[in-house]
Scaffold this active site. Sequence first.
Site, PDB file in Angstrom:
ATOM      1  N   GLU A  37      44.203 -80.546  -3.189  1.00  0.00           N
ATOM      2  CA  GLU A  37      43.699 -81.518  -2.227  1.00  0.00           C
ATOM      3  C   GLU A  37      43.863 -80.860  -0.855  1.00  0.00           C
ATOM      4  OE1 GLU A  37      45.685 -85.302  -2.358  1.00  0.00           O
ATOM      5  OE2 GLU A  37      44.526 -86.036  -0.647  1.00  0.00           O
ATOM      6  N   ARG A 263      56.313 -79.195 -13.144  1.00  0.00           N
ATOM      7  CA  ARG A 263      56.236 -78.701 -11.770  1.00  0.00           C
ATOM      8  C   ARG A 263      57.328 -77.692 -11.528  1.00  0.00           C
ATOM      9  NH1 ARG A 263      53.366 -82.234  -8.435  1.00  0.00           N
ATOM     10  NH2 ARG A 263      54.073 -81.386  -6.482  1.00  0.00           N
ATOM     11  N   LYS A 273      53.797 -81.343   0.206  1.00  0.00           N
ATOM     12  CA  LYS A 273      52.985 -81.111   1.398  1.00  0.00           C
ATOM     13  C   LYS A 273      53.290 -82.129   2.484  1.00  0.00           C
ATOM     14  CE  LYS A 273      49.263 -80.708  -1.096  1.00  0.00           C
ATOM     15  NZ  LYS A 273      47.876 -80.650  -1.559  1.00  0.00           N
TER      16      LYS A 273
HETATM   17  P1  ATP Z   1      52.257 -82.012  -3.098  1.00  0.00           P
HETATM   18  O1  ATP Z   1      53.197 -82.922  -3.806  1.00  0.00           O
HETATM   19  O2  ATP Z   1      52.911 -80.846  -2.466  1.00  0.00           O
HETATM   20  O3  ATP Z   1      51.322 -82.721  -2.178  1.00  0.00           O
HETATM   21  P2  ATP Z   1      50.157 -82.034  -4.978  1.00  0.00           P
HETATM   22  O4  ATP Z   1      50.367 -81.940  -6.426  1.00  0.00           O
HETATM   23  O5  ATP Z   1      49.794 -83.347  -4.431  1.00  0.00           O
HETATM   24  O6  ATP Z   1      51.389 -81.389  -4.267  1.00  0.00           O
HETATM   25  P3  ATP Z   1      47.606 -80.797  -4.966  1.00  0.00           P
HETATM   26  O7  ATP Z   1      46.866 -80.201  -3.844  1.00  0.00           O
HETATM   27  O8  ATP Z   1      47.082 -82.034  -5.554  1.00  0.00           O
HETATM   28  O9  ATP Z   1      49.090 -81.013  -4.470  1.00  0.00           O
HETATM   29  O10 ATP Z   1      47.888 -79.697  -6.078  1.00  0.00           O
HETATM   30  C1  ATP Z   1      46.946 -78.795  -6.587  1.00  0.00           C
HETATM   31  C2  ATP Z   1      47.444 -78.310  -7.916  1.00  0.00           C
HETATM   32  O11 ATP Z   1      48.714 -77.679  -7.760  1.00  0.00           O
HETATM   33  C3  ATP Z   1      47.646 -79.461  -8.876  1.00  0.00           C
HETATM   34  O12 ATP Z   1      47.096 -79.103 -10.122  1.00  0.00           O
HETATM   35  C4  ATP Z   1      49.127 -79.625  -8.941  1.00  0.00           C
HETATM   36  O13 ATP Z   1      49.541 -80.104 -10.188  1.00  0.00           O
HETATM   37  C5  ATP Z   1      49.630 -78.205  -8.677  1.00  0.00           C
HETATM   38  N1  ATP Z   1      50.979 -78.226  -8.109  1.00  0.00           N
HETATM   39  C6  ATP Z   1      51.380 -78.824  -6.967  1.00  0.00           C
HETATM   40  N2  ATP Z   1      52.701 -78.696  -6.789  1.00  0.00           N
HETATM   41  C7  ATP Z   1      53.158 -77.964  -7.841  1.00  0.00           C
HETATM   42  C8  ATP Z   1      54.446 -77.482  -8.253  1.00  0.00           C
HETATM   43  N3  ATP Z   1      55.539 -77.730  -7.529  1.00  0.00           N
HETATM   44  N4  ATP Z   1      54.530 -76.771  -9.398  1.00  0.00           N
HETATM   45  C9  ATP Z   1      53.438 -76.507 -10.120  1.00  0.00           C
HETATM   46  N5  ATP Z   1      52.208 -76.935  -9.806  1.00  0.00           N
HETATM   47  C10 ATP Z   1      52.056 -77.654  -8.685  1.00  0.00           C
HETATM   48 MG    MG Z   2      47.987 -84.331  -5.094  1.00  0.00          MG
END
Ligand code: ATP
Ligand code: MG
Length: 563
Positions: A37, A263, A273
């Site tokens: 995102e 994760r 983020k």
């Molecule tokens: P955040 O909690 O930091 O906002 P998010 O999951 O909302 O992270 P996205 O931009 O939606 O962020 O993530 C893009 C991809 O990265 C998704 O498939 C998500 O599952 C993966 N991802 C995000 N954080 C992690 C993590 N700590 N370990 C493994 N994969 C991750």
């Molecule tokens: Mg997300």
Amino acid sequence: MSNSEQTSASNFLQQIIRDDLAAGLNDGRVQTRFPPEPNGYLHIGHAKSICVNFGLAQQFGGQCNLRFDDTNPEKEEQEYIDAIQEDVRWLGFEWSGEPRFASSYFDQFYEWALHLIREGKAYVCDLSAEQASEYRGWATKPGRESPYRGRSVEENLSLFEKMRAGEFDEGACVLRANIDMASPNMNLRDPILYRIRKESHHQTGDKWCIYPSYDFAHGQEDAIERVTHSICTLEFQDHRPLYEWFHENLPVPATPKQYEFARLNLNYTVTSKRKLKRLVDDAVVDGWDDPRMPTISGMRRRGYTPAALRKFCDMIGTNRSDGIVDVGMLEFALREDLNENAARAMCVLNPLKIVITNFEADEVEVMKAPVHPNREELGSRELPFTRELYIDRSDFTEDTSLSRKKFKRLVLGEYVRLRSAYVIRADEVIRDDTGEIVEVKASLVPDTVGENPPEGIRPRGVIHWVSVSRGKQAKVRLYDRLFAHEAPDRGEQDFIEHLNPDSLQVLDACWVEPSVAEAAPETRFQFEREGYFCIDRYDSSGETLVINKTIGLKDTWVRKGSA
Ligand code: ATP
Ligand code: MG
């Protein structure tokens, strides 16, 4: 975790793909996607996801798309879109074709919403958010059906069209799927498909005032792109039945399958983020790519290499259960790579002037030293030796009572070897008015470059040095962990409370050898006896050298791991 468990766990996605290929599924295609995102910069957790998705595609000769999951208009920005692409490429991966945008499928999503309405599987619901949450029940209490659930297809079509035309206020109504308010899975209790949001979108402008929910968008994006293996993190496991419900109830061109892995969580590190954005917005750090940030761009500035990050992601495996990885493991992967690849050089962090009294003032003797001790192909570097040199303040003492074992450096009246140069003796100390030592007069022992000193002269050790006239001044930034707490965002307190107040120390007047002054931004070095460093890609210029400390020489994790 035993070794065998680790191996099998880390391979579970590979095994699934191998089995699918053996069974002839998806016409032998493997296609994954990385779907960020664009509401912040990528962090170390995303690096893991990138390595998993692009890595599997690479391993099985498939494709991986980069897709911006931009269904939420207000928090997203072009700056993030650009940064994300730069980071993925820097990590060493290339996506298939052009980057995709969830927003480019909005017309199709709208058509599919109409399809569900026509089939009696979606309805416009006027419950307020509060009412809807009350109707929803909770895990152990079934929900109640919305009073608007019985609306006719015609009424729903007309109301949804009005939603789209902007005739209702934000929050006045939503479009929901008609599934099962009694389902033990909360995600199936008539989930929201569309919300009214009167916001401009960075890709679609003011075309839409209704936006699809994550659940209604994500699986359909996968289907449109004909993704075969949709890999996400464990928090989406409970969404999988809904992901599949959409595919069963919509005329999608493909039915991707969703798989979840744990994760990545790191101790001493925040990977959200939202929280990282707070550090940026509150100016706790100097931007998303501050070298203390666990963002990919921050780690890059700090001196991390793409290979070290990929290695780390490989080392930790891909598991099905949540855990916390020791940040020491990340540092181990980094040191291994830098030890193998970084050029060696000398940098004096806290300079003390040494004057070699038996060396002519205008003379320059050029010493040679290998760029890397065991990689001859990297060649050698020139070390100009002059009458005035800098050594580190901590490498000199007047205290002659210190044992040879305790202090392997320069002591007044004794000998030390200057790395790749002469053995010298400290003869006399010069002080300023305050009594501080400002200079040490010394003499060199002739014919000791690359040769043992004569009998009776026993240098205490080897220290590094830089020529005053031929070296160059540099600003060096020393970093420590941003958080002093092992689990900064897992306790009662606000994570900001756990910031390490000493995470940055700036040394304004360090001295580096000429090979460092000539190197390009982002060149990484091992400064002998000091650690690993990297020339800052933004702040360093021909005028002012700015160097970031990447990490110290010693490994904490290996020692712990092998104990
Ligand atoms: P955040 O909690 O930091 O906002 P998010 O999951 O909302 O992270 P996205 O931009 O939606 O962020 O993530 C893009 C991809 O990265 C998704 O498939 C998500 O599952 C993966 N991802 C995000 N954080 C992690 C993590 N700590 N370990 C493994 N994969 C991750
Ligand atoms: Mg997300």
